[in-house]
Design a protein around this motif. Structure first.
Motif, short mmCIF file in Angstrom:
data_model
loop_
_atom_site.label_atom_id
_atom_site.label_comp_id
_atom_site.label_asym_id
_atom_site.label_seq_id
_atom_site.Cartn_x
_atom_site.Cartn_y
_atom_site.Cartn_z
N GLY A 92 0.82 -1.20 0.00
CA GLY A 92 0.00 0.00 0.00
C GLY A 92 0.86 1.25 0.00
N ALA A 93 0.26 2.37 0.39
CA ALA A 93 0.94 3.65 0.39
C ALA A 93 0.79 4.32 1.75
CB ALA A 93 0.38 4.56 -0.71
N TRP A 94 1.58 5.36 1.97
CA TRP A 94 1.55 6.06 3.25
C TRP A 94 0.21 6.76 3.48
CZ3 TRP A 94 6.89 8.98 2.83
CH2 TRP A 94 7.93 8.05 2.89
N TYR A 95 -0.05 7.03 4.74
CA TYR A 95 -1.18 7.83 5.21
C TYR A 95 -2.54 7.24 4.85
CZ TYR A 95 2.66 10.94 6.03
OH TYR A 95 3.87 11.46 6.46
N PRO A 96 -2.82 6.03 5.34
CA PRO A 96 -4.18 5.50 5.19
C PRO A 96 -5.15 6.26 6.10
CG PRO A 96 -2.88 4.09 6.65
CD PRO A 96 -1.93 5.13 6.10
N GLN A 97 -6.32 6.56 5.57
CA GLN A 97 -7.35 7.24 6.35
C GLN A 97 -8.69 7.02 5.69
OE1 GLN A 97 -6.18 11.61 5.25
NE2 GLN A 97 -8.42 11.56 5.43
N VAL A 98 -9.75 7.41 6.39
CA VAL A 98 -11.09 7.32 5.83
C VAL A 98 -11.67 8.71 5.62
CG1 VAL A 98 -11.50 5.14 7.06
CG2 VAL A 98 -12.35 7.31 8.03
N ILE A 99 -12.65 8.78 4.74
CA ILE A 99 -13.62 9.87 4.69
C ILE A 99 -14.98 9.20 4.70
CG2 ILE A 99 -14.61 11.76 3.38
CD1 ILE A 99 -11.97 12.59 4.44
N GLY A 100 -15.76 9.48 5.74
CA GLY A 100 -17.06 8.84 5.89
C GLY A 100 -18.03 9.26 4.79
N ILE A 101 -18.84 8.30 4.32
CA ILE A 101 -19.82 8.56 3.25
C ILE A 101 -21.10 7.81 3.57
CG2 ILE A 101 -18.12 8.92 1.41
CD1 ILE A 101 -18.69 6.01 0.53
N GLY A 102 -22.20 8.23 2.93
CA GLY A 102 -23.43 7.46 2.93
C GLY A 102 -24.14 7.36 4.26
N GLU A 103 -25.17 6.55 4.28
CA GLU A 103 -25.96 6.23 5.47
C GLU A 103 -26.54 7.48 6.14
OE1 GLU A 103 -23.22 4.15 7.95
OE2 GLU A 103 -23.00 2.47 6.58
N GLY A 104 -26.72 8.54 5.36
CA GLY A 104 -27.20 9.78 5.95
C GLY A 104 -26.19 10.46 6.84
N LEU A 105 -24.95 9.99 6.80
CA LEU A 105 -23.89 10.49 7.68
C LEU A 105 -23.02 11.47 6.92
CD1 LEU A 105 -22.46 9.97 10.50
CD2 LEU A 105 -20.97 8.43 9.25
N ARG A 106 -22.84 12.65 7.48
CA ARG A 106 -21.94 13.62 6.87
C ARG A 106 -20.55 13.37 7.45
NH1 ARG A 106 -24.12 19.36 5.78
NH2 ARG A 106 -23.50 19.76 7.91
N GLY A 107 -19.90 12.38 6.89
CA GLY A 107 -18.65 11.89 7.46
C GLY A 107 -17.46 12.78 7.12
#
Length: 325
Positions: free
Chosen positions: A284-299
């Protein structure tokens, strides 16, 4: 380690590629203001973009600080308070620490913005390694010590702000992923108000104090065969109802990416509560992270549900799905 009997699982699911709008060499924080999502990307200097979602971000624009620093600055975390002030924390790499080399020793600073991150007032440094720990003979290719590559999380009661960062300094027993905290009420004058976790207590000063890593190195950072977790990115997961930490693992000079790992905790207050990291991706690559999406969630990078976009180095080619609770 109360979660050891019920560890969630992770699935990475191929998805249409999404790129952040600017070069990315750190965690990329995001926040919502009304119906607009703002994202910061940094690769020595921060840029800001915005849009209706992570899939609709504008062209990135350079942000401005009200001071200069001797070296690069990377904004790695932001939080918007109830008054509309945006607080940010940055990773700084000073130049010239080890003459004749490119080695540096990062430290962590704070800043505040009155215009949603277009311009910033620097509030000073809040986390720095203890004196006498610089190793200009380090063989890892980048760092001779310091604290950096971090994220911050505000607890559910808005009482403490928690820092999770890499400590690259000191004896091998001190090196690894470490924690610190400060009262959220001290955010306007944070220098000297951060306390590191050491020997089970939040009792060491952020500037120059000792740390006890909760994920210690396997092999010291100054060695050519260094082996350690680094670059934590933490979010609250509404599906799992617990905190999730994504980590890199470097193995060898040049910070060769061995893989991406995940850990879980129900408490920010107890660093020992994080579960043993489990690999979710080879290489993989450096700096794994999430950005929340969907489910009515403003992630954001700090809030996600069962499914989120999984980014590495500013690129998302996967959704990350959390299963079990």
């Amino acid at each position: 380690m109360a979660l050891s009997e019920n560890i969630p699982s992770v699935v990475l699911r191929q998805a249409k590629r999404v790129n952040f709008p600017a070069p990315t060499d750190s965690n990329s924080p995001a926040f919502w203001d009304g119906d607009t999502l703002y994202v910061f990307n940094s690769a020595g200097h921060p840029y800001r973009s915005w849009g209706k979602s992570v899939f609709e971000l504008s062209r990135a624009e350079s942000v401005e600080f009200d001071n200069e620093v001797n070296g690069g600055r990377w904004i790695e975390s932001v939080l918007l308070d109830e008054k509309g002030l945006l607080y940010g924390w940055y990773h700084h790499e000073p130049l010239g620490l080890c003459p004749g080399t490119t080695l540096t020793a990062p430290k962590i600073g704070a800043a505040v913005s009155h215009d949603k991150g277009a311009t910033w007032h620097d509030l000073g440094f809040v986390l720095e390694a203890r004196p006498g720990t610089l190793r200009c003979d380090a063989k890892n290719g980048y760092f001779a010590g310091g604290h950096g590559d971090f994220c911050v999380m505000l607890d559910e009661n808005s009482l403490y702000l928690y820092f999770f960062f890499g400590n690259y300094a000191g004896e091998p027993s001190e090196q690894g992923v470490a924690a610190a905290r400060m009262l959220w009420s001290d955010r306007d004058s944070p220098a000297g108000k951060v306390w590191k976790w050491h020997n089970g207590e939040w009792n060491e000063p952020g500037l120059g104090g000792a740390v006890t890593p909760f994920f210690p190195v396997f092999t010291a950072w100054e060695r050519e065969d260094c082996d350690a977790f680094w670059g934590p990115s933490v979010h609250w997961n509404t599906h799992l109802k617990r905190y999730v930490m994504l980590l890199n693992r470097a193995k060898g000079a040049g910070w060769i990416q061995e893989g991406v790992y995940v850990s879980y905790s129900e408490s920010l207050e107890d660093p020992t509560s994080w579960t043993a990291p489990q690999k979710i991706l080879d290489g993989g690559a450096w700096y794994p992270q999430v950005i929340g999406i969907g489910e009515g969630l403003r992630g954001t990078d700090k809030l996600a549900g069962q499914c989120a976009r999984f980014f590495m180095s500013g690129v998302s080619e996967y959704e990350i799905v959390f299963e079990g609770a």
